[in-house]
Design an enzyme around this catalytic site. Sequence first.
Site, PDB file in Angstrom:
ATOM      1  CE  LYS A   1       4.452  -8.134  -0.566  1.00  0.00           C
ATOM      2  NZ  LYS A   1       3.124  -7.638  -0.920  1.00  0.00           N
TER       3      LYS A   1
ATOM      4  CG  ASP B   1       3.241 -10.422  -3.144  1.00  0.00           C
ATOM      5  OD1 ASP B   1       2.413  -9.554  -2.846  1.00  0.00           O
ATOM      6  OD2 ASP B   1       4.171 -10.202  -3.953  1.00  0.00           O
TER       7      ASP B   1
HETATM    8  N1  GLU Z   1       0.156  -9.889  -1.381  1.00  0.00           N
HETATM    9  C1  GLU Z   1      -1.067  -9.174  -1.405  1.00  0.00           C
HETATM   10  C2  GLU Z   1      -0.812  -7.679  -1.365  1.00  0.00           C
HETATM   11  O1  GLU Z   1       0.218  -7.197  -1.764  1.00  0.00           O
HETATM   12  C3  GLU Z   1      -2.034  -9.667  -0.336  1.00  0.00           C
HETATM   13  C4  GLU Z   1      -1.534  -9.568   1.061  1.00  0.00           C
HETATM   14  C5  GLU Z   1      -2.427 -10.265   2.071  1.00  0.00           C
HETATM   15  O2  GLU Z   1      -3.451 -10.843   1.704  1.00  0.00           O
HETATM   16  O3  GLU Z   1      -2.056 -10.225   3.248  1.00  0.00           O
HETATM   17  O4  GLU Z   1      -1.677  -6.919  -1.016  1.00  0.00           O
END
Ligand code: GLU
Length: 409
Positions: A102, A142
């Site tokens: 993240k 996100d």
């Molecule tokens: N941000 C989204 C999540 O928390 C998607 C992450 C992604 O597609 O890599 O799952």
Amino acid sequence: MNAIEAARWYFNQAADLMGLSANMRKLLLTPEREVKVQIGMEMDNGDIGTFIGYRVQHDSARGPMKGGLRYHPEVDADEVVTLAQLMTWKTAVVNIPYGGAKGGIAVDPKSLSRGELEKITRGFIDAIHDMIGPDKDIPAPDMGTNAQVMAWALNQYEKFHGFSPACITGKPLELHGSEGREEATGRGVVIVTEAVLKKLNRPLAGCSVALQGYGNVGSFAAKFLDEAGAKVVGITDVAGGVWNPAGIDVEALSRWTEKHKGLAGFAGADPLTNDQLLRSDVDILIPAALGGVLTEEVAKEVKARIIIEAANNPTKPAADELLHRREVVIVPDILANAGGVTVSYFEWVQNRQHFRWDLARVRKELDRVMVDSFDRVWQIAQEKHVSLRTAAYILGIGRVGRATVLGGI
Ligand code: GLU
């Protein structure tokens, strides 16, 4: 309990039942790499802006690490570590070949001009481009970021590394994005809502739903809930929201928010606060905004019998225990909102094969992944007499743990 302690608490609940050793727990919980960078830039008014960006790579035992980029004033090292860890379990629960990561920048994107948003994104990629890549770590949208931000991020990455669309997912369709990626998290939320209702022998049609958050996830969830015949009675965003016990006209609301940049003032519904929404008398409650909104205090007054965690980390452990005791069924974040990362995976697969899928194929594959994963989690919950959250952690931690041991420590 802060977010990082809460995530550890949920992890330990499952780890206890799995009989995981203290050493194994430490190995699985410790992030592989945590990076904090400075982004310095000239602002539109000539001032010098200094921002802090983070990227945490939590675990790569099952594949390249995967996770979004969050632009929000509350982003800090602890939050990013927590969310990276959740991504590790999430990718494992839906069994896509990734680990978890993240990233984010502590900034309110609404306070930036379009030019500043582009600059901060390029500055961030300058700082982290060496640690990401299609086989290493793949960012995505996100909270506070979108397909445009991903387009800038990819463009900046490619200045260093050449053509590599699979390095970033959630891109615009015109720039190697996938059909169905934008709607994917909201769609996945509705797929698991239908799946849990099926187990409870109830149709979704006619169920009343309250939805907290009207961003990418909330707006698509509202649309698909409405299409499935559910009665969306309450919707809020940061500034409050709207309530109509007869059912909100979701299509009209979508047109309204596009024009007025918010829910406020929408005719045909009464005003509603976030606090009222969480406590409202509905069948299904869907938190689809920030983490930590379901506190013990709120949980005592929750009337919904089903909670679908579209947001990451919305429920505090004390609230979780209380709701579990009250037999409220909670579909946990690491399963409920996994539709986004699942279609990110489809996007990555398409990019690597230079082959495009149509929307029908993306939806069909997403449906299969979400329903299979839900069924597996449900089965574990039944067998072990645990909540769906603990069952999902058992499934996710088990897969990551086995990959770690098989690969060799
Ligand atoms: N941000 C989204 C999540 O928390 C998607 C992450 C992604 O597609 O890599 O799952």
